[in-house]
Design an enzyme around this catalytic site. Sequence first.
Site, PDB file in Angstrom:
ATOM      1  CB  VAL A 102      -0.942   0.016   1.224  1.00 59.75           C
ATOM      2  CG1 VAL A 102      -1.880   1.211   1.160  1.00 59.75           C
ATOM      3  CG2 VAL A 102      -1.739  -1.286   1.287  1.00 59.75           C
ATOM      4  CG  HIS A 139       5.536   0.702   1.895  1.00 60.33           C
ATOM      5  ND1 HIS A 139       4.862   0.193   2.985  1.00 60.33           N
ATOM      6  CD2 HIS A 139       5.525  -0.288   0.962  1.00 60.33           C
ATOM      7  CE1 HIS A 139       4.477  -1.042   2.724  1.00 60.33           C
ATOM      8  NE2 HIS A 139       4.867  -1.367   1.508  1.00 60.33           N
ATOM      9  CG  HIS A 140      -0.420   3.471   4.000  1.00 59.49           C
ATOM     10  ND1 HIS A 140      -0.427   4.277   5.117  1.00 59.49           N
ATOM     11  CD2 HIS A 140      -1.590   3.731   3.364  1.00 59.49           C
ATOM     12  CE1 HIS A 140      -1.548   4.982   5.158  1.00 59.49           C
ATOM     13  NE2 HIS A 140      -2.267   4.670   4.107  1.00 59.49           N
ATOM     14  CB  SER A 141       5.057   0.132   6.384  1.00 58.56           C
ATOM     15  OG  SER A 141       6.142   0.490   5.540  1.00 58.56           O
TER      16      SER A 141
END
Length: 425
Positions: free
Chosen positions: A29, A144-146
Amino acid sequence: MAIERQVLLEGEEPVSPFARLFSLPGLDVFNIVTIGCKTEGNASTIIEGIKNTLINHPRFSSILVTGHGEHKGKARWVPTEVKVEEHVIVPDIDPSIENPDEFLEDYTSNMALSPMDMSKPLWEFHLLKLKTSHAEAVTVARFHHSLGDGMSLMSLLLACTRKTCDPEALPTFVAPKKSKAKNVCFSLVAWLWFVVRLMFHTCVEVIKSIFVCRARDTSAHIMGKPGTTISANKFIHQIISLDDVKMVKNAMNVMIFMFFLSFLLDSGLSRYLNQRYDLETSSKSRKNLHGVVFFNLRPNRNIEDLANMMAKGSKCRWGNSIGYVLIPLEMKIFGSTTMIFSNVVGPAEEISFFGHQISYIAASTFGIPQALIIGIQSYVDKLIINIGVDVDVIPDPHHLCDLIIEALRMMNSAAPKKIFHASKV
């Protein structure tokens, strides 16, 4: 349930539940942020600016060890030496492109589909020497969604900007109106009533969420493919006048986001489905569509703290809002809904990104199964509508966006009459 203790080496940080969720195998994501600039991008200036700010944040100077494969059970952030030049990309673009707006849409779509190198920190900036309808040049950032949720990442990005009128000053935002001070007794009663309401609405929303997980949308027209996260996506954005939106929302006495969600999107999406699929508008033929709406429940972070943290290189607590217990529920909700909505309140004055004056900011998310993602972002006197779609489900997102804007024009023309009638009462 036994909790496994994780031994971290010096400098390493544990991976939050949020980061674990968005780093699961097969679930990549990303946040895609398009920044329109009024001047052509200078790569060396931006690289130097990032070296002095962004990489001082531990997440942006660390590698994500996901805990899968040979590193199973050891998910963590591992500090590394960052070569900023590898994260700032300047593609060779033909200056005589016939349709630069379409090129930008295709570029961001292809960028979203490209996998990220997990051996490096999970962020990058693309500087496009491309003149579009709304900007002289464009910078497209991918995170990156992390690294964090959308609100945290946007706050961090804005902490790297400065006011155009004062290059040393951070952006200012419209502060929410505070109620006048009350006596202690009244404040205590108000606080207790707030707690009761909070507990009640929390229970209601949890029950509703469970219901949504069990009852999928009844309309298959804009449903994404079950279990699909990688598909042919397209990102578009349109800019409208914030004053026009405010005039209508004031006439209707609602918040901007609720006005957009409840009236503009409902009207535009209903007309789109009716026109595309020749649906009837009777109550019997109405379809149930569920969407996920993101709200920031944490206290607003002061971007001055973020700016100071990046300048000094000190560590800060980087918040994420999803806990271990909620992860299964979140996954079910994402798999049982059709749309995602989000909104971000932007700066009230024009800002610059490392000396590049910004014309607009548009953000979206890629890698989730929903076929329709809509975000709105305010910037000075503009409201940016950003739409991300699965083109296999919604092949003509421009038409959908035009219908939403047309709904605003119709309400805008009716708003003065409503205000006039209200003033006579």
